[in-house]
Design a protein around this motif. Structure first.
Motif, PDB file in Angstrom:
ATOM      1  N   THR A 234       0.854  -1.185   0.000  1.00 37.79           N
ATOM      2  CA  THR A 234       0.000   0.000   0.000  1.00 37.79           C
ATOM      3  C   THR A 234       0.889   1.233   0.000  1.00 37.79           C
ATOM      4  O   THR A 234       1.722   1.400   0.903  1.00 37.79           O
ATOM      5  N   ILE A 235       0.714   2.109  -1.016  1.00 34.56           N
ATOM      6  CA  ILE A 235       1.683   3.173  -1.257  1.00 34.56           C
ATOM      7  C   ILE A 235       0.984   4.517  -1.495  1.00 34.56           C
ATOM      8  O   ILE A 235      -0.022   4.595  -2.192  1.00 34.56           O
ATOM      9  N   GLY A 236       1.573   5.562  -0.937  1.00 37.75           N
ATOM     10  CA  GLY A 236       1.206   6.938  -1.254  1.00 37.75           C
ATOM     11  C   GLY A 236       2.435   7.806  -1.079  1.00 37.75           C
ATOM     12  O   GLY A 236       2.794   8.146   0.050  1.00 37.75           O
ATOM     13  N   TYR A 237       3.110   8.151  -2.173  1.00 34.05           N
ATOM     14  CA  TYR A 237       4.400   8.837  -2.102  1.00 34.05           C
ATOM     15  C   TYR A 237       4.356  10.076  -2.989  1.00 34.05           C
ATOM     16  O   TYR A 237       4.230   9.977  -4.217  1.00 34.05           O
ATOM     17  N   VAL A 238       4.474  11.233  -2.367  1.00 34.45           N
ATOM     18  CA  VAL A 238       4.359  12.504  -3.085  1.00 34.45           C
ATOM     19  C   VAL A 238       5.682  12.895  -3.729  1.00 34.45           C
ATOM     20  O   VAL A 238       6.733  12.916  -3.075  1.00 34.45           O
ATOM     21  N   ASN A 243       3.664  11.808 -12.172  1.00 33.64           N
ATOM     22  CA  ASN A 243       2.261  11.408 -12.299  1.00 33.64           C
ATOM     23  C   ASN A 243       2.176   9.881 -12.322  1.00 33.64           C
ATOM     24  O   ASN A 243       1.758   9.282 -13.302  1.00 33.64           O
ATOM     25  N   VAL A 244       2.635   9.257 -11.229  1.00 35.48           N
ATOM     26  CA  VAL A 244       2.693   7.796 -11.149  1.00 35.48           C
ATOM     27  C   VAL A 244       2.089   7.341  -9.825  1.00 35.48           C
ATOM     28  O   VAL A 244       2.759   7.381  -8.797  1.00 35.48           O
ATOM     29  N   PRO A 245       0.822   6.922  -9.765  1.00 38.41           N
ATOM     30  CA  PRO A 245      -0.143   6.859 -10.855  1.00 38.41           C
ATOM     31  C   PRO A 245      -1.057   8.076 -10.916  1.00 38.41           C
ATOM     32  O   PRO A 245      -1.912   8.156 -11.790  1.00 38.41           O
ATOM     33  N   PHE A 246      -0.900   9.007  -9.963  1.00 33.92           N
ATOM     34  CA  PHE A 246      -1.750  10.186  -9.893  1.00 33.92           C
ATOM     35  C   PHE A 246      -0.883  11.433  -9.955  1.00 33.92           C
ATOM     36  O   PHE A 246       0.329  11.372  -9.705  1.00 33.92           O
ATOM     37  N   PRO A 247      -1.467  12.591 -10.279  1.00 32.01           N
ATOM     38  CA  PRO A 247      -0.682  13.830 -10.301  1.00 32.01           C
ATOM     39  C   PRO A 247       0.007  14.094  -8.967  1.00 32.01           C
ATOM     40  O   PRO A 247      -0.577  13.914  -7.894  1.00 32.01           O
ATOM     41  N   GLY A 248       1.287  14.489  -9.055  1.00 30.58           N
ATOM     42  CA  GLY A 248       2.043  14.795  -7.851  1.00 30.58           C
ATOM     43  C   GLY A 248       2.519  13.585  -7.080  1.00 30.58           C
ATOM     44  O   GLY A 248       2.860  13.695  -5.902  1.00 30.58           O
ATOM     45  N   ASN A 272      -5.266  10.463  -3.666  1.00 29.77           N
ATOM     46  CA  ASN A 272      -4.825  11.789  -3.235  1.00 29.77           C
ATOM     47  C   ASN A 272      -5.884  12.418  -2.351  1.00 29.77           C
ATOM     48  O   ASN A 272      -7.071  12.093  -2.463  1.00 29.77           O
ATOM     49  N   PRO A 273      -5.509  13.348  -1.443  1.00 30.25           N
ATOM     50  CA  PRO A 273      -4.142  13.821  -1.210  1.00 30.25           C
ATOM     51  C   PRO A 273      -3.422  12.959  -0.172  1.00 30.25           C
ATOM     52  O   PRO A 273      -4.060  12.356   0.696  1.00 30.25           O
ATOM     53  N   ILE A 274      -2.100  12.935  -0.279  1.00 28.17           N
ATOM     54  CA  ILE A 274      -1.246  12.326   0.748  1.00 28.17           C
ATOM     55  C   ILE A 274      -0.649  13.475   1.546  1.00 28.17           C
ATOM     56  O   ILE A 274       0.090  14.306   1.006  1.00 28.17           O
ATOM     57  N   THR A 275      -0.979  13.555   2.817  1.00 23.92           N
ATOM     58  CA  THR A 275      -0.628  14.700   3.656  1.00 23.92           C
ATOM     59  C   THR A 275       0.127  14.251   4.899  1.00 23.92           C
ATOM     60  O   THR A 275       0.305  13.049   5.148  1.00 23.92           O
ATOM     61  N   LEU A 276       0.530  15.213   5.696  1.00 28.30           N
ATOM     62  CA  LEU A 276       1.123  14.879   6.991  1.00 28.30           C
ATOM     63  C   LEU A 276       0.140  14.099   7.851  1.00 28.30           C
ATOM     64  O   LEU A 276       0.539  13.213   8.619  1.00 28.30           O
ATOM     65  N   GLN A 277      -1.138  14.392   7.695  1.00 31.88           N
ATOM     66  CA  GLN A 277      -2.149  13.657   8.461  1.00 31.88           C
ATOM     67  C   GLN A 277      -2.223  12.196   8.014  1.00 31.88           C
ATOM     68  O   GLN A 277      -2.472  11.300   8.826  1.00 31.88           O
ATOM     69  N   THR A 278      -1.977  11.952   6.722  1.00 28.46           N
ATOM     70  CA  THR A 278      -1.928  10.566   6.227  1.00 28.46           C
ATOM     71  C   THR A 278      -0.780   9.822   6.893  1.00 28.46           C
ATOM     72  O   THR A 278      -0.917   8.649   7.273  1.00 28.46           O
ATOM     73  N   GLU A 279       0.361  10.498   7.009  1.00 30.72           N
ATOM     74  CA  GLU A 279       1.500   9.889   7.704  1.00 30.72           C
ATOM     75  C   GLU A 279       1.164   9.623   9.167  1.00 30.72           C
ATOM     76  O   GLU A 279       1.416   8.524   9.691  1.00 30.72           O
TER      77      GLU A 279
END
Length: 300
Positions: A234-238, A243-248, A272-279
């Motif tokens: 499970t990945i969310g990396y800004v 654009n892999v797989p989403f913008p930003g 999206n969005p991946i934020t500090l709160q996501t972390e």
């Protein structure tokens, strides 16, 4: 134990908390480590059987010298030529803060690993933070977990091999979350890799690159760089310019010349969005997991 680093003389690096050469059976568990050069497990021989590193709290690993200039590579946990070994790196909580640490890979496995049918295990670790020093520096090479190697010693028998890394939480790591840069029969699965592209104080940084990659960066023989996978994570990396797989985002890095590159659909990308709160949402998950498994971290 509590192992607390003391600032070294100007030309020397922070001391390591553990330096173990050719261990037979090693268990390093339930320790608190603050500001050190990390742990080094250095080579094995025919008597070496098992290395277990678990239940430790490791904070602010630092490769700096006493004058704050950079010294040689340091990882929170470093294996160097620890081959055909049993055991695991598990249930460790590894934390680094910007401008208070100078770690490269939090866990670096170099020409090391397990055996056919008995892979070395890296699982259920919480890793947060891998940053340049100072935090404003314009270059950085590091990660949460990297499998590495030396092209000068890269036969099927001597290179990194037979490693399973799973159920780790890798948060806010510049450059990369988890990479396979050498070896064979290495599998990353069921891990969480999240980075918002920001330091904990909200400062954005261009040092965040991409979450994961299978890339023969160590330039081992191509015929030996085989049977490696990064799937089911499970990945969310800004990264703002990708654009892999989403913008930003750059949830994986595609290496055109690599026949075993990470591909679209191999992993689960968070929306999206991946934020500090996501972390920050990963922290209560970690606390719940250690409570559920009746694990105590550090030397409480």
């Amino acid at each position: 134990n509590s192992l607390d680093g003391i600032r070294p003389p100007k030309a020397e690096q922070w001391g390591r908390a553990l330096n173990n050469y050719q261990p037979n059976f090693l268990i390093f568990e339930s320790n608190y480590i603050e500001h050190s050069g990390g742990l080094l497990i250095d080579h094995t021989d025919s008597n070496s059987k098992s290395v277990v590193i678990r239940y430790n709290l490791i904070r602010n690993t630092d490769k700096s010298k006493g004058d704050s200039s950079a010294g040689e590579h340091r990882a929170a946990i470093q294996f160097n030529s620890v081959s055909k070994i049993a055991g695991e790196i598990s249930w460790n909580q590894i934390e680094n803060m910007p401008d208070s640490s100078h770690v490269e890979d939090n866990i670096n496995i170099f020409n090391s690993g397990g055996k056919p049918g008995a892979p070395y295990k890296i699982h259920n670790n919480y890793i947060k933070g891998a940053y340049p020093f100072p935090s404003t520096a314009d270059a950085y090479v590091g990660s949460g977990v990297t499998i590495d190697g030396d092209p000068a010693s890269s036969t099927l028998e001597t290179m990194s091999q037979f490693i399973n890394a799973y159920q780790n939480q890798v948060i806010s790591t510049c450059n990369a979350s988890m990479n396979i840069a050498a070896g064979h029969d290495i599998h990353f699965y069921d891990n969480t890799m999240i980075s918002s592209g920001m330091y904990p104080d909200g400062t954005r940084s261009e040092r965040f690159w991409g979450a994961c990659c299978i890339w023969n960066a160590s330039k081992v023989p191509k015929e030996n760089f085989i049977n490696n996978t990064i799937k089911g994570n499970t990945i969310g990396y800004v990264r703002e310019d990708k654009n892999v797989p989403f913008p930003g985002r750059q949830d994986w890095v595609v290496i055109a010349e690599s026949p075993i590159s990470v591909k679209a659909g191999d992993n689960i990308s968070l929306p999206n969005p991946i934020t500090l709160q996501t972390e920050e949402a990963e922290w209560p998950k970690w606390l719940a997991k250690i409570a559920r498994n009746k694990v105590v971290i550090g030397n409480k």
